[in-house]
Design a protein around this motif. Structure first.
Motif, mmCIF file in Angstrom:
data_model
loop_
_atom_site.group_PDB
_atom_site.id
_atom_site.type_symbol
_atom_site.label_atom_id
_atom_site.label_comp_id
_atom_site.label_asym_id
_atom_site.label_seq_id
_atom_site.Cartn_x
_atom_site.Cartn_y
_atom_site.Cartn_z
ATOM 1 N N SER A 188 -3.779 -5.378 -4.872
ATOM 2 C CA SER A 188 -2.723 -6.252 -4.517
ATOM 3 C C SER A 188 -2.296 -6.125 -2.942
ATOM 4 C CB SER A 188 -1.314 -6.168 -5.250
ATOM 5 O OG SER A 188 -0.832 -4.807 -5.097
ATOM 6 N N ARG A 189 -1.688 -6.845 -2.243
ATOM 7 C CA ARG A 189 -1.222 -6.666 -0.981
ATOM 8 C C ARG A 189 -0.409 -5.822 -0.818
ATOM 9 N NH1 ARG A 189 -0.313 -12.504 1.782
ATOM 10 N NH2 ARG A 189 0.111 -11.133 3.411
ATOM 11 N N SER A 190 0.631 -5.738 -1.875
ATOM 12 C CA SER A 190 1.643 -4.787 -1.888
ATOM 13 C C SER A 190 1.135 -3.289 -1.844
ATOM 14 C CB SER A 190 2.738 -4.785 -2.883
ATOM 15 O OG SER A 190 1.991 -4.844 -4.255
ATOM 16 N N SER A 191 0.114 -3.333 -2.763
ATOM 17 C CA SER A 191 -0.692 -1.630 -2.747
ATOM 18 C C SER A 191 -1.053 -1.408 -1.663
ATOM 19 C CB SER A 191 -1.687 -1.681 -3.723
ATOM 20 O OG SER A 191 -2.710 -2.514 -3.486
ATOM 21 N N ASP A 192 -1.854 -2.275 -0.681
ATOM 22 C CA ASP A 192 -2.139 -1.954 0.519
ATOM 23 C C ASP A 192 -1.286 -1.476 1.574
ATOM 24 O OD1 ASP A 192 -4.857 -2.641 -0.500
ATOM 25 O OD2 ASP A 192 -4.901 -4.814 0.516
ATOM 26 N N ALA A 193 0.054 -2.186 1.463
ATOM 27 C CA ALA A 193 0.945 -1.989 2.548
ATOM 28 C C ALA A 193 1.595 -0.573 2.227
ATOM 29 C CB ALA A 193 2.210 -2.889 2.576
ATOM 30 N N ALA A 194 1.689 -0.264 0.810
ATOM 31 C CA ALA A 194 2.279 1.068 0.296
ATOM 32 C C ALA A 194 1.080 2.098 0.606
ATOM 33 C CB ALA A 194 2.384 1.012 -1.432
ATOM 34 N N ASP A 195 0.096 1.778 0.549
ATOM 35 C CA ASP A 195 -1.165 2.894 0.897
ATOM 36 C C ASP A 195 -0.907 3.197 2.378
ATOM 37 O OD1 ASP A 195 -3.684 4.279 0.049
ATOM 38 O OD2 ASP A 195 -4.254 3.326 1.920
ATOM 39 N N ARG A 196 -0.697 2.114 3.276
ATOM 40 C CA ARG A 196 -0.646 2.397 4.717
ATOM 41 C C ARG A 196 0.640 3.179 5.061
ATOM 42 N NH1 ARG A 196 2.742 -0.238 7.917
ATOM 43 N NH2 ARG A 196 3.085 -1.938 6.352
ATOM 44 N N ARG A 197 1.773 2.874 4.208
ATOM 45 C CA ARG A 197 3.112 3.771 4.575
ATOM 46 C C ARG A 197 2.775 5.117 4.151
ATOM 47 N NH1 ARG A 197 5.328 -1.010 1.920
ATOM 48 N NH2 ARG A 197 5.696 -2.874 3.599
#
Length: 672
Positions: free
Chosen positions: A535-544
């Motif tokens: 999911s896109r939210s997991s990509d953003a969380a991974d970056r953070r």
């Protein structure tokens, strides 16, 4: 101008002290240079692109993403591996080398240029085709884009080599490399071109070099077909970075920060045989976790070395902001390195300009970052001679330029004034912009809203924050600790603004314990969110998560951070545990054994990513011993006839573990 003369000129230029303001002794590059390690990100980038395309295709087909974990492929296992500098020059492909501010990009290109040019001059043709270096700065090349490529290169080289040349370089000299050789064009500092149109034009020119097919043999007559490209840059945002990443036949590397061995080598090279005590004192001070950023960034480590050398009894500044502030103040206080070399037409004029140095340097820095390239003309327009001084205009311009050059922060070359390092310009420009903000943060205030938006890490940004914009908030928060910015960001509904609060905390500002606790709570949530694959939210969380973990060693309230890390290495998902264990080891030598044990437990559970070996090796001698032992155990397990694996998997495992074993046996040697 002959080719040998050009190579000798480049050797002389590259071996000059890269930063004359650093220390009372004249350091030449070969004496202090520490060869860096690089991490190959090409395969990782290509896999991310393929994964993104696969996800888009599945989305268009109405399929739900498969979130099940899968065994890492051979390609994925080998991606992101650490490689020595020598490997950067192997093969036929072009190279992009990425590093942050002060990461050693320019020094690396100078070292490569001097080494290759001297090798050719010495008749060393063991590598075929031999690489002939042509080093230019991106700004220098961009200034001549109105001409054809060969003429632009010749003009840029002539300008930048300056007094090292007897004659101008004729474009025809660069038309074709001699038989058995190939041009290596090194373009340093693509990110330093801040004007979008100019940078886009230069990127198109560089893309043209990469689109040209490589040479097929020593009979090729077309010069461009023999050219290889090596570009250094900080990560760029938006369309410019996308275009760079699409260069044809190009591999992407990142310069690794100083590790313990590299810092040790630098310290003893800098202080020399007679300064072994100072070198050990320097290393002891930088071992403090709060100084982690100073120890890892070559430029900051160099500034810290100068400060220890000049005043061994003084405590080092605790963070990057304080280091730059104190160092710049020292340069201004001593009035230059070698003293003025100009004719002083009037003591009053000299006093007038010395009193305005800070103001003029700050205005130059802002102009530089706004894309103004003719800094001499800009400076002369900023400071006209007073009527009562009766100074000829030419003499005033000479005095004005020399007064600023004497600080060491700017230098005058054949191309005019330029800042000695981009980081000094950014620090001075951020100081100006921070003064323009109101003393207290108000969310609805226009200037604050613009500043926070510019500094907030976005999903499409390549860096943890937007460069100077983050420095502006750091400057303001250091000067106004009670500005209310960090608690307001932590209350934001935007996860990226809460990450921005964590970045400000890690810059060394005065912070309340509850601010650190709030950041750690957010970081824990991002660690969990990064595991919701597909999911896109997991990509953003991974970056953070990655950005947040990286700044923990310099985050205030150390006890809270250590407690959080210890809990994370026990209870978090496997890949998060590895990252947390690495950061636990970075909290100080007393935690390295504990971190190494946590990583070895992961290996016992079957987690055999190459990054685990890298993490162990970074934990000092104990980690290196465990890395070699694990690699040997993995080698044995993959050679057992009864191993419950198919032949293909076993063969791939053998090759992978052979690489691990070779890498880390080498790393376990003294200084390796």
């Amino acid at each position: 101008m002959s080719l040998p003369e050009l190579m000798r000129a480049q050797v002389r230029a590259a071996r000059e002290p890269p930063y004359r303001i650093f220390g009372p002794r004249t350091q030449i590059l070969p004496d202090v240079y520490v060869r860096p390690m690089l991490r190959d990100l090409t395969a990782e980038s290509e896999m991310e692109d393929r994964d993104a395309e696969k996800a888009k295709a599945e989305n268009r087909a109405g399929k739900r993403p498969d979130n099940r974990a899968e065994a890492p492929s051979e390609e994925r296992q080998s991606s992101g591996r650490r490689r020595p500098l020598a490997e950067l020059l192997d093969g036929e492909r072009h190279r992009i080398v990425v590093a942050g501010a002060g990461g050693g990009k320019s020094t690396m290109t100078l070292h490569v240029t001097a080494s290759l040019a001297q090798r050719w001059l010495d008749g060393d043709l063991t590598t075929r085709p031999a690489l002939l270096p042509l080093r230019v700065t991106a700004r220098g090349l961009a200034a001549h884009l109105s001409t054809d490529r060969q003429a632009a290169l010749a003009a840029a080289l002539t300008t930048e080599l300056g007094s090292h040349l007897r004659d101008r370089i004729a474009p025809g000299l660069l038309a074709a490399a001699p038989p058995g050789t190939r041009w290596l064009l090194l373009v340093d500092g693509l990110d330093e071109i801040t004007a979008p149109d100019t940078r886009a034009r230069l990127i198109e020119v560089l893309a043209g070099f990469t689109d040209t097919p490589p040479a097929t043999g020593p009979t090729e007559s077309e010069g461009d077909r023999r050219l290889r490209l090596l570009v250094t840059t900080r990560p760029l945002d938006g369309a410019a970075w996308t275009r760079v990443l699409r260069f044809t036949d190009t591999d992407r590397y990142t310069l690794e920060p100083f590790d313990r061995d590299a810092l040790n080598g630098f310290a003893h090279a800098w202080f020399g045989e007679d300064g072994r005590f100072l070198a050990e004192e320097f290393l002891r001070r930088l071992a403090e976790p709060r100084l982690a950023e100073l120890a890892q960034v070559p430029l900051l480590a160099t500034i810290a070395a100068v400060m220890v050398e000049q005043n061994p009894d003084r405590t080092l500044p605790p963070n990057r902001f304080a280091l730059y502030e104190e160092f710049i103040a020292q340069l201004l206080a001593r009035g230059g390195v070698e003293g003025p070399q100009h004719r002083q037409p009037s003591p009053a004029a000299v006093a007038e300009l010395r009193g305005r140095r800070v103001e003029l340097l700050e205005r130059l820095a802002v102009a530089h970052l706004n894309g103004i390239t003719e800094l001499n003309s800009f400076l002369w327009n900023c400071a006209s001679p007073p009527d009562d001084y009766e100074i000829p205009l030419g003499a005033w311009h000479e005095l004005l330029t020399a007064t600023l050059s004497d600080t060491g922060l700017v230098v005058e070359g054949s191309g005019g004034l330029r800042f000695l390092h981009q980081s000094f310009a950014e620090h001075l420009a951020a100081r100006v912009q921070a003064r323009e903000l109101p003393e207290r943060y108000r969310a609805g205030e226009r200037r604050w809203k613009k500043a926070v938006h510019a500094a907030t890490p976005q999903s499409n940004c390549q860096e943890s924050a937007a460069g100077v914009a983050l420095l502006v908030l750091e400057h303001h928060t250091h000067r106004h600790p009670d500005n209310g910015l960090i608690p307001a960001l932590q209350r934001s509904r935007s996860a990226d603004q809460r990450l921005l609060a964590g970045l400000l905390l890690s810059s060394g500002v005065a912070a309340a314990p509850e601010w650190t606790a709030a950041f750690l709570t957010d970081l824990g949530a991002w660690c969990e969110g990064s595991q919701r694959w597909g999911s896109r939210s997991s990509d953003a969380a991974d970056r953070r998560m990655h950005v947040g973990l990286a700044v923990l060693p310099t985050t205030p309230h150390r006890d809270q951070v250590i407690t959080w890390l210890r809990a994370t290495v026990i209870s978090a998902p496997t890949d998060v545990r590895e990252l947390a264990a690495r950061q636990l080891g970075a909290m100080g030598a007393e935690f390295e054994y504990e971190a190494a044990e946590a990583l070895e437990r992961l290996a016992a559970r079957g987690f055999m990513e190459h990054s685990l070996w890298d993490s162990l090796v970074e934990l000092g001698p104990e980690g290196k011993r465990r890395a070699v032992r694990l690699a040997e155990q993995a080698w044995v397990s993959n050679h057992r006839p009864s191993a419950p694996r198919c032949a293909g998997c076993r063969d791939r495992g053998r090759r992978r573990n052979a690489r691990h074993l070779a890498d880390h046996r080498r790393c376990s040697r003294p200084g390796g």
